[in-house]
Design an enzyme around this catalytic site. Structure first.
Site, short mmCIF file in Angstrom:
data_model
loop_
_atom_site.label_atom_id
_atom_site.label_comp_id
_atom_site.label_asym_id
_atom_site.label_seq_id
_atom_site.Cartn_x
_atom_site.Cartn_y
_atom_site.Cartn_z
CB ALA A 79 12.05 26.45 40.01
N GLY A 118 13.04 23.50 35.19
CA GLY A 118 13.83 24.56 34.55
C GLY A 118 15.20 24.05 34.09
CD GLU A 121 11.21 25.52 31.07
OE1 GLU A 121 10.44 25.96 30.20
OE2 GLU A 121 11.26 25.97 32.23
CD GLU A 141 8.69 22.49 34.34
OE1 GLU A 141 8.42 21.38 33.85
OE2 GLU A 141 9.72 23.13 34.06
#
Ligand code: NAD
Length: 706
Positions: A79, A118, A121, A141
């Site tokens: 992120a 992310g 992900e 995270e």
């Protein structure tokens, strides 16, 4: 590979600055390029670009398959943490991941670097994950106090099962290519050109949506063990319990429900004070190495190093340098002292062998690079010399005079002094530009903080060398200006003084320590003093007695303890008593000494709540920090936070004293400081900067940018 004109959406060619996402065509395969320096963080533009590209290509009949590429050496590192401080801005990551998941055509992730958070992900939403040997994969995270929020936990658990998912997510593990392949997070490691291979394979790839897979039937006992282990290592991070809950829930819920549960937990955690503190520290680490005036300065080359003084600190510094791969010349006052130094270093390594951190071969290799000496002539070849002799200005001046005669031109001359005036030390040489403070913390081979102290004449390339050295040693550097105690010890002195005022006014040392430990410190300040030894601070107080402001309140309890032979743990007694196992207990003799001190000043002891103690001590730290900022001793408030978290045991989950003060509200801190000033007298005045920011409703960062 043939580059063809980009198809819809009409993105700019790769590497154009304006478009972080662009498309190239290779027959029927479309490559979606992410190019957002430096690490392809998932900023809004990247998210939007990805959603647009994937949807458009899905609808484009001439496209048979998609490849996601982050370019050479990259994928998507996670992120954009700076954006997290701003109001949320669509499209959000679940939409990006959802677009990939919903794509009717196969999507291949080409991982040539970090696919973290992310980024991982997104990779997990693809149908095939190809990586190079440089790939790094992980749902990291929890390191930032949150959990994956775009399906990461729910897809991972379908790949590796509940127990493994708990371990990976809760540790925030970063897997190298081989491990990722072994665990199934990557499907193949490519040896040749990754993108070429991904394009070649893409048309034949079948859709494989992890979301559609069942959660493997696991062994409940193994899952319970993994959860218990993760909770034990959680250190109060709320995200760990949430990650476990969300991963376990995947067994009882369908994918969509699991996704909703994960998202709700993510959104709540993202706003938690712990996550804010950890994000703050993450960004602070990146800021700390940006030092004004160093633009264009090139670090000097260091291939041989030396340490002067092989006591507690010198031995630890030598180990840190040996561990970083340098040869180390170790200079002591005479041959016996040098040999004692080698024995000390040997013992430090033996402990590491015993705890299986290194093996005998590693120990032997490191010791082979250690060269003990008692003659300063041995220093002639060293590129970097770190002095760690007694904390005495006369000793340091003598050493630096001698160094000036023997050190080669261009050698960096560093001192590990804790408090002494760096300019006075530098003035003992004919080359003050080569002198810098390298303030390590005990134990020097373990503690992460390295305070790099800039004297008036320190050359930019010497400072750059110190920062490069810190990086090589795996330390967190924080640049400080020259003053009594620099950034950390200067604040610590005020903190300790006020802890003693609290005791003299009525709190027991164990109450103060309990309040600090409840706040998150591993150990309270009096227990820490006992561990370091009360004699060091005693000697310093005596040295400063003549110059102390008579209007500063002085507490003599610690002096009485030392004069009664209570030097701390090493004498089995200081602020506490210690039994044979080293367990601390309250000591009636100390209670008596404290009661006498109060009586001598006519103080009626009052009681303090833990919250009062915490507020007072936090306020005085932040207040002194604000003075350092205004004086330019610290470059930014976040540097002070890094120093306290990495060198003084300040709880990471509180983000450091300046961050914690802001979280509390600077107006509250200012009101408390006014009360502390009444209690402490001279030296405890409210910082003008604090008063100004509190009045204007601004933050330390606002002030810096103004
Ligand atoms: P120490 O007393 O354990 O060791 C000092 C060593 O220096 C001794 O072995 C002594 O023989 C040697 N020495 C003295 N004069 C010398 C000379 N002229 N040439 C060569 N060797 C000489 O002290 P320490 O605790 O290791 O502290 C060393 C320095 O590190 C001090 O400046 C101190 O303020 C600083 N420091 C200490 C700590 C700590 O926690 N102890 C933390 C940070 C910085």
């Amino acid at each position: 590979m043939t580059d063809q004109p980009p198809a819809a959406p009409r993105g700019a060619p790769p590497h154009a600055e304006s478009a972080p996402v662009s498309i190239t065509r290779h027959g029927t395969v479309a490559v979606v390029h992410i190019d957002h320096a430096p690490v392809n963080a998932l900023s809004r533009g990247v998210r939007q670009g990805l959603v647009d590209a994937v949807r458009a290509l899905d609808a484009d009949a001439s496209v048979s398959a998609l490849v996601l590429s982050g370019g050479p050496g990259r994928f998507i590192a996670g992120a954009d943490l700076k954006e997290m401080a701003l109001p949320p801005d669509a499209p959000f990551l679940p939409e990006v991941v959802g677009a990939i998941d919903a794509c009717s055509k196969p999507v291949v992730a080409a991982l040539d670097g970090a696919a973290l958070g992310g980024g991982c992900e997104i990779a997990l939403a693809c149908d095939l994950r190809l990586g190079s040997a440089k790939a790094l994969v992980g749902l990291t995270e929890t390191r930032l106090g949150i959990i994956p929020g775009a399906g990461g936990t729910q897809r991972l658990v379908r790949l590796v099962g509940v127990a493994q998912a708990i371990a990976l997510v809760c540790e925030g593990r970063v897997l190298k290519a081989g491990e990722a392949l072994a665990l199934g997070l990557m499907d193949a490691v490519v040896e040749g050109d990754l993108l070429t291979e991904a394009i070649a394979r893409a048309p034949a790839v079948a859709k494989r949506r992890l979301a559609a897979l069942p959660v493997p039937v696991g062994d409940p006992a193994g899952e319970a063990t993994a959860a218990a282990k993760a909770l034990k290592g959680a250190k109060g991070v709320p995200a760990i319990a949430e990650a476990i809950r969300v991963i376990r829930a995947s067994k009882d819920a369908d994918f969509a429900s699991g996704l909703a549960l994960e998202r709700a937990a993510f959104l709540a955690l993202r706003e938690s004070p712990e996550a804010k503190a950890l994000r703050h520290l993450f960004l602070a680490e990146r800021e700390a190495v940006k030092v004004p005036g160093l633009e264009g300065a090139k670090a000097r080359s260091i291939s041989s190093t030396a340490v002067i003084g092989a006591g507690t600190m010198g031995a630890g510094i030598a180990v840190a340098l040996l561990d970083a791969g340098y040869p180390v010349i170790l200079v002591e006052r005479d041959v016996e002292a040098a040999q004692a130094g080698v024995a000390r270093i040997d013992a430090l390594y033996s402990r590491q062998v015993k705890s299986a951190r290194i093996d005998e071969a590693h120990k032997a290799e490191r010791l082979a690079r250690l060269l003990p000496a008692s003659d300063y002539a041995a220093l002639a070849q060293a590129d970097l010399i770190v002095e760690a002799a007694f904390e005495d200005m006369a000793v340091k001046i003598d050493i630096f005079r001698r160094l000036d005669k023997v050190a080669k031109q261009g050698a960096v001359l560093a001192t590990n002094t804790s408090y002494l005036d760096l300019d006075a030390i530098a003035a003992a040489t004919s080359r003050p530009e080569d002198v810098v403070g390298l303030h390590f913390f005990a134990p020097a081979n373990i503690m992460k903080l390295l305070e790099v102290v800039k004297a008036t004449h320190t050359a930019p390339d010497v400072l750059a060398t110190a920062l490069a050295l810190a990086k090589r040693m795996g330390k967190q550097p924080v640049v400080a200006g020259n003053c009594d105690g620099f950034i950390g010890n200067r604040i610590y002195a005020v903190y300790r003084r006020h802890a003693e005022y609290l005791v003299e006014d009525g709190a027991a040392p164990e109450q103060v320590d309990a309040a600090l430990e409840a706040f998150g410190f591993a150990m309270g300040i009096f227990a820490v003093s006992d561990m370091s030894g009360l004699d060091i601070a005693y000697a310093m107080r005596k040295r400063r007695a003549a110059t102390r402001d008579p209007n500063e309140r002085y507490v003599s309890i610690a002096d009485t303890l030392v004069e009664a032979g209570r030097l701390g743990r090493k004498t089995n007694g200081g602020w506490y008593a210690y039994d044979a196992n080293g367990t601390r207990t309250s000591d009636p003799a100390v209670t008596q000494i404290i009661a006498e001190a109060r009586a001598a000043k006519g103080i009626q002891p009052r009681s303090f709540t833990p919250e009062e103690i915490q507020l007072r001590l936090l306020a005085v730290m932040a207040n002194e920090g604000a003075k350092e900022l205004a004086e330019g001793i610290a470059l930014r408030a976040s540097d002070i936070d890094l120093a306290f978290v990495n060198g003084y045991g300040f709880p990471r989950l509180k983000g450091g004293p300046m961050h914690a003060a802001e979280a509390l509200g600077l107006a509250t801190v200012l009101a408390e400081i006014k009360a502390a000033h009444t209690t402490g007298g001279a030296g405890s005045e409210p910082a003008e900067l604090l008063a100004q920011l509190a009045a204007e409703g601004k933050t330390f960062a606002d002030w810096l940018m103004a």
